[in-house]
Design a protein around this motif. Structure first.
Motif, PDB file in Angstrom:
ATOM      1  N   ASP A   3       0.811  -1.217   0.000  1.00  0.00           N
ATOM      2  CA  ASP A   3       0.000   0.000   0.000  1.00  0.00           C
ATOM      3  C   ASP A   3       0.842   1.263   0.000  1.00  0.00           C
ATOM      4  O   ASP A   3       0.464   2.264  -0.573  1.00  0.00           O
ATOM      5  CB  ASP A   3      -0.941   0.010   1.208  1.00  0.00           C
ATOM      6  CG  ASP A   3      -2.064  -0.994   1.061  1.00  0.00           C
ATOM      7  OD1 ASP A   3      -2.337  -1.432  -0.076  1.00  0.00           O
ATOM      8  OD2 ASP A   3      -2.674  -1.349   2.081  1.00  0.00           O
ATOM      9  N   TYR A   6       2.110   3.220  -3.357  1.00  0.00           N
ATOM     10  CA  TYR A   6       1.203   3.982  -4.204  1.00  0.00           C
ATOM     11  C   TYR A   6       0.738   5.250  -3.494  1.00  0.00           C
ATOM     12  O   TYR A   6       0.604   5.273  -2.288  1.00  0.00           O
ATOM     13  CB  TYR A   6      -0.007   3.130  -4.604  1.00  0.00           C
ATOM     14  CG  TYR A   6       0.369   2.096  -5.637  1.00  0.00           C
ATOM     15  CD1 TYR A   6       0.167   2.332  -6.987  1.00  0.00           C
ATOM     16  CD2 TYR A   6       0.969   0.906  -5.268  1.00  0.00           C
ATOM     17  CE1 TYR A   6       0.541   1.404  -7.940  1.00  0.00           C
ATOM     18  CE2 TYR A   6       1.355  -0.032  -6.209  1.00  0.00           C
ATOM     19  CZ  TYR A   6       1.137   0.226  -7.544  1.00  0.00           C
ATOM     20  OH  TYR A   6       1.516  -0.689  -8.487  1.00  0.00           O
ATOM     21  N   VAL A   7       0.493   6.274  -4.304  1.00  0.00           N
ATOM     22  CA  VAL A   7       0.094   7.577  -3.787  1.00  0.00           C
ATOM     23  C   VAL A   7      -1.188   8.013  -4.486  1.00  0.00           C
ATOM     24  O   VAL A   7      -1.300   7.890  -5.715  1.00  0.00           O
ATOM     25  CB  VAL A   7       1.202   8.621  -4.053  1.00  0.00           C
ATOM     26  CG1 VAL A   7       0.806   9.989  -3.564  1.00  0.00           C
ATOM     27  CG2 VAL A   7       2.513   8.179  -3.451  1.00  0.00           C
ATOM     28  N   LYS A   8      -2.128   8.557  -3.711  1.00  0.00           N
ATOM     29  CA  LYS A   8      -3.354   9.082  -4.322  1.00  0.00           C
ATOM     30  C   LYS A   8      -3.024  10.402  -4.995  1.00  0.00           C
ATOM     31  O   LYS A   8      -2.448  11.300  -4.384  1.00  0.00           O
ATOM     32  CB  LYS A   8      -4.436   9.284  -3.272  1.00  0.00           C
ATOM     33  CG  LYS A   8      -5.735   9.825  -3.860  1.00  0.00           C
ATOM     34  CD  LYS A   8      -6.881   9.792  -2.885  1.00  0.00           C
ATOM     35  CE  LYS A   8      -6.801  10.940  -1.939  1.00  0.00           C
ATOM     36  NZ  LYS A   8      -8.026  11.083  -1.129  1.00  0.00           N
ATOM     37  N   SER A  11      -8.966  12.547  -7.062  1.00  0.00           N
ATOM     38  CA  SER A  11     -10.256  11.956  -6.711  1.00  0.00           C
ATOM     39  C   SER A  11     -11.342  12.782  -7.385  1.00  0.00           C
ATOM     40  O   SER A  11     -11.215  14.003  -7.522  1.00  0.00           O
ATOM     41  CB  SER A  11     -10.454  11.902  -5.194  1.00  0.00           C
ATOM     42  OG  SER A  11     -10.332  13.174  -4.628  1.00  0.00           O
ATOM     43  N   ALA A  31      -2.360   3.216 -13.645  1.00  0.00           N
ATOM     44  CA  ALA A  31      -3.003   3.778 -12.461  1.00  0.00           C
ATOM     45  C   ALA A  31      -3.962   2.755 -11.856  1.00  0.00           C
ATOM     46  O   ALA A  31      -4.470   1.872 -12.547  1.00  0.00           O
ATOM     47  CB  ALA A  31      -3.760   5.046 -12.831  1.00  0.00           C
ATOM     48  N   LYS A  34      -9.711   3.286  -7.215  1.00  0.00           N
ATOM     49  CA  LYS A  34     -10.365   2.764  -6.019  1.00  0.00           C
ATOM     50  C   LYS A  34     -11.757   3.373  -5.949  1.00  0.00           C
ATOM     51  O   LYS A  34     -11.908   4.591  -5.968  1.00  0.00           O
ATOM     52  CB  LYS A  34      -9.545   3.138  -4.783  1.00  0.00           C
ATOM     53  CG  LYS A  34     -10.081   2.574  -3.498  1.00  0.00           C
ATOM     54  CD  LYS A  34      -9.141   2.920  -2.354  1.00  0.00           C
ATOM     55  CE  LYS A  34      -9.653   2.398  -1.050  1.00  0.00           C
ATOM     56  NZ  LYS A  34      -8.778   2.805   0.072  1.00  0.00           N
ATOM     57  N   GLU A  54     -11.117   7.287  -6.452  1.00  0.00           N
ATOM     58  CA  GLU A  54      -9.783   7.783  -6.145  1.00  0.00           C
ATOM     59  C   GLU A  54      -8.799   7.131  -7.106  1.00  0.00           C
ATOM     60  O   GLU A  54      -8.955   5.968  -7.469  1.00  0.00           O
ATOM     61  CB  GLU A  54      -9.402   7.443  -4.706  1.00  0.00           C
ATOM     62  CG  GLU A  54     -10.293   8.109  -3.692  1.00  0.00           C
ATOM     63  CD  GLU A  54      -9.988   7.672  -2.271  1.00  0.00           C
ATOM     64  OE1 GLU A  54      -9.416   6.576  -2.077  1.00  0.00           O
ATOM     65  OE2 GLU A  54     -10.325   8.422  -1.352  1.00  0.00           O
ATOM     66  N   TYR A  56      -4.747   6.246  -7.924  1.00  0.00           N
ATOM     67  CA  TYR A  56      -3.435   6.049  -7.327  1.00  0.00           C
ATOM     68  C   TYR A  56      -2.419   5.675  -8.401  1.00  0.00           C
ATOM     69  O   TYR A  56      -2.762   4.983  -9.363  1.00  0.00           O
ATOM     70  CB  TYR A  56      -3.482   4.907  -6.296  1.00  0.00           C
ATOM     71  CG  TYR A  56      -4.307   5.215  -5.082  1.00  0.00           C
ATOM     72  CD1 TYR A  56      -3.699   5.601  -3.896  1.00  0.00           C
ATOM     73  CD2 TYR A  56      -5.693   5.107  -5.100  1.00  0.00           C
ATOM     74  CE1 TYR A  56      -4.452   5.877  -2.764  1.00  0.00           C
ATOM     75  CE2 TYR A  56      -6.448   5.383  -3.976  1.00  0.00           C
ATOM     76  CZ  TYR A  56      -5.816   5.765  -2.819  1.00  0.00           C
ATOM     77  OH  TYR A  56      -6.567   6.056  -1.690  1.00  0.00           O
ATOM     78  N   SER A  58       2.019   4.552  -8.708  1.00  0.00           N
ATOM     79  CA  SER A  58       3.194   4.175  -7.931  1.00  0.00           C
ATOM     80  C   SER A  58       4.063   5.406  -7.699  1.00  0.00           C
ATOM     81  O   SER A  58       4.058   6.351  -8.495  1.00  0.00           O
ATOM     82  CB  SER A  58       3.993   3.087  -8.643  1.00  0.00           C
ATOM     83  OG  SER A  58       4.640   3.627  -9.763  1.00  0.00           O
ATOM     84  N   LYS A  59       4.801   5.370  -6.615  1.00  0.00           N
ATOM     85  CA  LYS A  59       5.695   6.487  -6.293  1.00  0.00           C
ATOM     86  C   LYS A  59       6.718   6.710  -7.404  1.00  0.00           C
ATOM     87  O   LYS A  59       7.126   7.840  -7.651  1.00  0.00           O
ATOM     88  CB  LYS A  59       6.396   6.238  -4.961  1.00  0.00           C
ATOM     89  CG  LYS A  59       5.477   6.358  -3.779  1.00  0.00           C
ATOM     90  CD  LYS A  59       6.226   6.117  -2.481  1.00  0.00           C
ATOM     91  CE  LYS A  59       5.283   6.236  -1.295  1.00  0.00           C
ATOM     92  NZ  LYS A  59       5.987   5.959  -0.023  1.00  0.00           N
ATOM     93  N   LEU A  62       5.105   8.930 -10.061  1.00  0.00           N
ATOM     94  CA  LEU A  62       4.441  10.126  -9.549  1.00  0.00           C
ATOM     95  C   LEU A  62       4.861  11.396 -10.280  1.00  0.00           C
ATOM     96  O   LEU A  62       4.004  12.199 -10.674  1.00  0.00           O
ATOM     97  CB  LEU A  62       4.705  10.259  -8.044  1.00  0.00           C
ATOM     98  CG  LEU A  62       4.009  11.406  -7.328  1.00  0.00           C
ATOM     99  CD1 LEU A  62       2.492  11.257  -7.433  1.00  0.00           C
ATOM    100  CD2 LEU A  62       4.435  11.454  -5.874  1.00  0.00           C
TER     101      LEU A  62
END
Length: 78
Positions: A3, A6-8, A11, A31, A34, A54, A56, A58-59, A62
């Motif tokens: 978890d 990953y970064v949101k 939204s 992406a 969610k 939402e 998300y 991956s970092k 980003l």
């Protein structure tokens, strides 16, 4: 997949999230969407935020994803 990998990044409504996902896909960024309301509906519960999702990434992706999200948001502000 962890978890915290990953970064949101966004939204919004189903339609706008899908537009962002399409743009990200076009440059090879995968992406994750969610949708809590759909998960709740499938489990037999209701949700007051139907169609709210939402997004998300991956970092690692980003830095490339943020400008795309900002461009889509800018296109929608008229």
């Amino acid at each position: 997949m962890l978890d915290n990998d990953y970064v949101k990044i966004f939204s919004g409504t189903f339609i706008i999230v899908q537009l962002v996902v399409d743009r990200l896909d076009s440059v090879g960024i995968n992406a994750i969407v969610k949708d809590e309301s759909e998960s709740a509906r499938m489990a037999g519960f209701g949700s007051s935020f139907q169609g709210f999702q939402e997004l998300y990434v991956s970092k690692e992706e980003l830095d490339h994803a943020i400008p795309i999200v900002e461009a889509v948001k800018g296109e929608l502000e008229v």
